[in-house]
Design a protein around this motif. Sequence first.
Motif, short mmCIF file in Angstrom:
data_model
loop_
_atom_site.label_atom_id
_atom_site.label_comp_id
_atom_site.label_asym_id
_atom_site.label_seq_id
_atom_site.Cartn_x
_atom_site.Cartn_y
_atom_site.Cartn_z
N ARG A 131 0.83 -1.20 0.00
CA ARG A 131 0.00 0.00 0.00
C ARG A 131 0.87 1.25 0.00
NH1 ARG A 131 -4.50 -1.48 3.84
NH2 ARG A 131 -5.24 -2.73 2.12
N PRO A 132 0.79 2.06 -1.06
CA PRO A 132 1.59 3.30 -1.07
C PRO A 132 0.92 4.41 -0.26
CG PRO A 132 0.38 3.07 -3.13
CD PRO A 132 0.09 1.83 -2.32
N TRP A 133 1.73 5.29 0.28
CA TRP A 133 1.30 6.47 1.02
C TRP A 133 2.13 7.63 0.49
CZ3 TRP A 133 -2.15 5.62 5.23
CH2 TRP A 133 -2.38 4.28 5.53
N ALA B 95 -1.62 15.22 1.89
CA ALA B 95 -1.55 13.76 2.00
C ALA B 95 -2.41 13.12 0.93
CB ALA B 95 -1.99 13.31 3.38
N ILE B 96 -1.87 12.10 0.27
CA ILE B 96 -2.62 11.26 -0.66
C ILE B 96 -2.42 9.84 -0.13
CG2 ILE B 96 -2.91 10.49 -3.05
CD1 ILE B 96 -0.99 13.52 -2.76
N ILE B 97 -3.46 9.32 0.54
CA ILE B 97 -3.30 8.09 1.29
C ILE B 97 -4.52 7.17 1.14
CG2 ILE B 97 -1.78 9.19 2.99
CD1 ILE B 97 -4.22 9.24 4.91
N PRO B 98 -4.35 5.89 1.45
CA PRO B 98 -5.51 5.00 1.47
C PRO B 98 -6.52 5.47 2.52
CG PRO B 98 -3.48 3.72 1.48
CD PRO B 98 -3.10 5.16 1.70
N GLU B 99 -7.79 5.30 2.23
CA GLU B 99 -8.87 5.72 3.13
C GLU B 99 -8.69 5.17 4.54
OE1 GLU B 99 -11.96 7.48 4.82
OE2 GLU B 99 -11.40 7.91 2.75
N GLU C 189 -4.12 19.16 6.76
CA GLU C 189 -5.54 19.45 6.54
C GLU C 189 -6.05 18.89 5.22
OE1 GLU C 189 -5.59 23.69 6.89
OE2 GLU C 189 -5.47 23.64 9.08
N ASP C 190 -5.24 18.96 4.17
CA ASP C 190 -5.65 18.50 2.84
C ASP C 190 -5.28 17.01 2.73
OD1 ASP C 190 -6.20 18.04 0.16
OD2 ASP C 190 -5.20 19.87 -0.54
N ILE C 191 -6.29 16.16 2.90
CA ILE C 191 -6.08 14.71 2.90
C ILE C 191 -6.95 14.12 1.79
CG2 ILE C 191 -6.26 12.58 4.23
CD1 ILE C 191 -6.11 14.45 6.77
N ARG C 192 -6.31 13.56 0.79
CA ARG C 192 -7.02 12.97 -0.35
C ARG C 192 -6.87 11.46 -0.27
NH1 ARG C 192 -5.11 17.53 -4.81
NH2 ARG C 192 -5.25 19.26 -3.30
N GLY D 253 -4.05 5.22 -5.88
CA GLY D 253 -3.77 6.63 -5.61
C GLY D 253 -3.09 7.37 -6.74
N ILE D 254 -2.76 6.68 -7.82
CA ILE D 254 -2.01 7.32 -8.92
C ILE D 254 -2.84 8.41 -9.59
CG2 ILE D 254 -0.86 6.93 -11.15
CD1 ILE D 254 0.68 6.00 -8.60
#
Length: 145
Positions: free
Chosen positions: A57-59, A71-75, A87-90, A101-102
């Motif tokens: 799992r990439p983070w 942040a671009i992370i798994p839910e 604050e900005d978490i995608r 997440g790509i």
Amino acid sequence: MSKAPVRGFPEAEFAARTQKAQALMAQQGLDGLLLLTEPEVRYFSGFHTLFWQSPTRPWFLFVPPAGKPIAIIPEIGADLMRRTWIEDIRTWSAPAPEDDGISLLTELLSPIAGRGGSIGIMKGHETALRMPLGDYERLMDGLPG
């Protein structure tokens, strides 16, 4: 009953680390810094989780030229990331081998790439890409220019 001691650093520490990196990025002509490994992400966010033990799992954490990292992370990690100063978490629903997440990362980085900007990634000793090479190639192919 005694209270557990406070762990980690105050938000001001993470802000100072980020601002120092942003100053160095400006000196190097970088329009962003993409972080991919546990020590890098934790250093700039304070995000601490056992989810790093999953090698599949990439983070991602992106440091823009100004402001807080994104942040671009798994839910599955969103609740923990919300406890940091980020604050900005995608997020995306993982695992998703066809798009781990790509597409979110491409959406974030495309405006920078489209104007000819430079995005840094770590590539020295003790660093790792921490995403499948195929995903990295899809990211590069998906970015303009």
